[in-house]
Design a protein around this motif. Structure first.
Motif, short mmCIF file in Angstrom:
data_model
loop_
_atom_site.label_atom_id
_atom_site.label_comp_id
_atom_site.label_asym_id
_atom_site.label_seq_id
_atom_site.Cartn_x
_atom_site.Cartn_y
_atom_site.Cartn_z
N ILE A 8 89.93 10.95 133.06
CA ILE A 8 90.18 10.30 134.34
C ILE A 8 91.68 10.03 134.33
O ILE A 8 92.18 9.33 133.44
CB ILE A 8 89.38 9.01 134.50
N THR A 9 92.39 10.63 135.27
CA THR A 9 93.84 10.50 135.32
C THR A 9 94.24 9.66 136.53
O THR A 9 93.83 9.95 137.66
CB THR A 9 94.51 11.89 135.41
N LEU A 10 95.03 8.64 136.28
CA LEU A 10 95.52 7.76 137.33
C LEU A 10 97.04 7.79 137.32
O LEU A 10 97.66 7.69 136.26
CB LEU A 10 95.04 6.32 137.09
N ALA A 11 97.65 7.94 138.49
CA ALA A 11 99.10 7.89 138.61
C ALA A 11 99.52 6.43 138.67
O ALA A 11 98.96 5.64 139.44
CB ALA A 11 99.54 8.62 139.88
N VAL A 12 100.51 6.06 137.84
CA VAL A 12 100.97 4.67 137.78
C VAL A 12 102.47 4.59 138.07
O VAL A 12 103.23 5.50 137.73
CB VAL A 12 100.64 4.02 136.41
N GLU A 37 106.30 9.03 130.42
CA GLU A 37 105.49 10.17 130.85
C GLU A 37 104.00 9.85 130.95
O GLU A 37 103.42 9.94 132.04
CB GLU A 37 105.69 11.35 129.91
N VAL A 38 103.36 9.51 129.82
CA VAL A 38 101.90 9.38 129.85
C VAL A 38 101.41 8.45 128.74
O VAL A 38 102.01 8.38 127.66
CB VAL A 38 101.21 10.77 129.72
N LEU A 39 100.31 7.76 129.04
CA LEU A 39 99.57 6.96 128.07
C LEU A 39 98.13 7.43 128.14
O LEU A 39 97.53 7.45 129.22
CB LEU A 39 99.64 5.47 128.45
N SER A 50 93.72 8.74 131.23
CA SER A 50 95.10 9.23 131.20
C SER A 50 95.88 8.51 132.29
O SER A 50 95.58 8.65 133.47
CB SER A 50 95.11 10.74 131.44
N LEU A 51 96.87 7.74 131.88
CA LEU A 51 97.70 6.98 132.80
C LEU A 51 99.06 7.67 132.84
O LEU A 51 99.80 7.65 131.86
CB LEU A 51 97.79 5.53 132.34
N TRP A 52 99.34 8.32 133.94
CA TRP A 52 100.44 9.25 134.06
C TRP A 52 101.51 8.67 134.97
O TRP A 52 101.20 8.21 136.07
CB TRP A 52 99.89 10.53 134.67
#
Length: 139
Positions: A8-12, A37-39, A50-52
């Motif tokens: 599950i990828t969320l844009a932060v 970049e990403v966590l 995935s926190l992008w």
């Protein structure tokens, strides 16, 4: 196609603030962290949150919709007891979640409350007494 979700990828907006909330505040363990970049955090046996960073997300996926209101998605974290719901909401509050709504018994038989992460993504903390609720709990 297999019936499963892998990421599950969320844009932060602010990845470092997001890292502070999930890792320092909630106490979650990152599998991968690339500053700016990403966590990535393993949240299930075969599931990664995935926190992008928003800029990288937009470069690959496309423009992020912005505007008033709540993002039209919730992420649920189910537990076994009402006391656990209340305890998780308190951990989120201590981590800086805002808003945090008190849990309540729902018409469908569950007990749930919500908190928002730094980007406004709503997490539902829930007891779901139905068979589908049991399906999602760890052994």
């Amino acid at each position: 196609m297999d019936q499963r979700i892998s990421f599950i990828t969320l844009a932060v907006r602010d990845l470092e603030r997001t890292h502070a909330f999930y890792v320092d505040g909630l106490g979650w363990t990152p599998e991968l962290f690339v500053p700016g970049e990403v966590l990535m955090i393993r949240t299930g046996e075969h599931l990664v949150l995935s926190l992008w960073a928003e800029a990288g997300f937009e470069a690959e996926v496309g423009p992020v919709r912005r505007g008033e209101g709540i993002v039209p998605i919730t992420i649920a974290h189910n537990v076994r007891t009402e006391d656990e719901v209340d305890a998780v909401l308190e951990v989120a509050r201590a981590a800086g979640a805002d808003p945090v709504t008190a849990a309540e018994r729902r018409d469908w038989g569950g007990y749930t409350g919500y908190f928002a992460d730094p980007d406004g993504f709503r997490w539902e903390i829930a007891v779901n007494p139905s068979p589908i609720g049991e399906l999602v709990l760890p052994d």
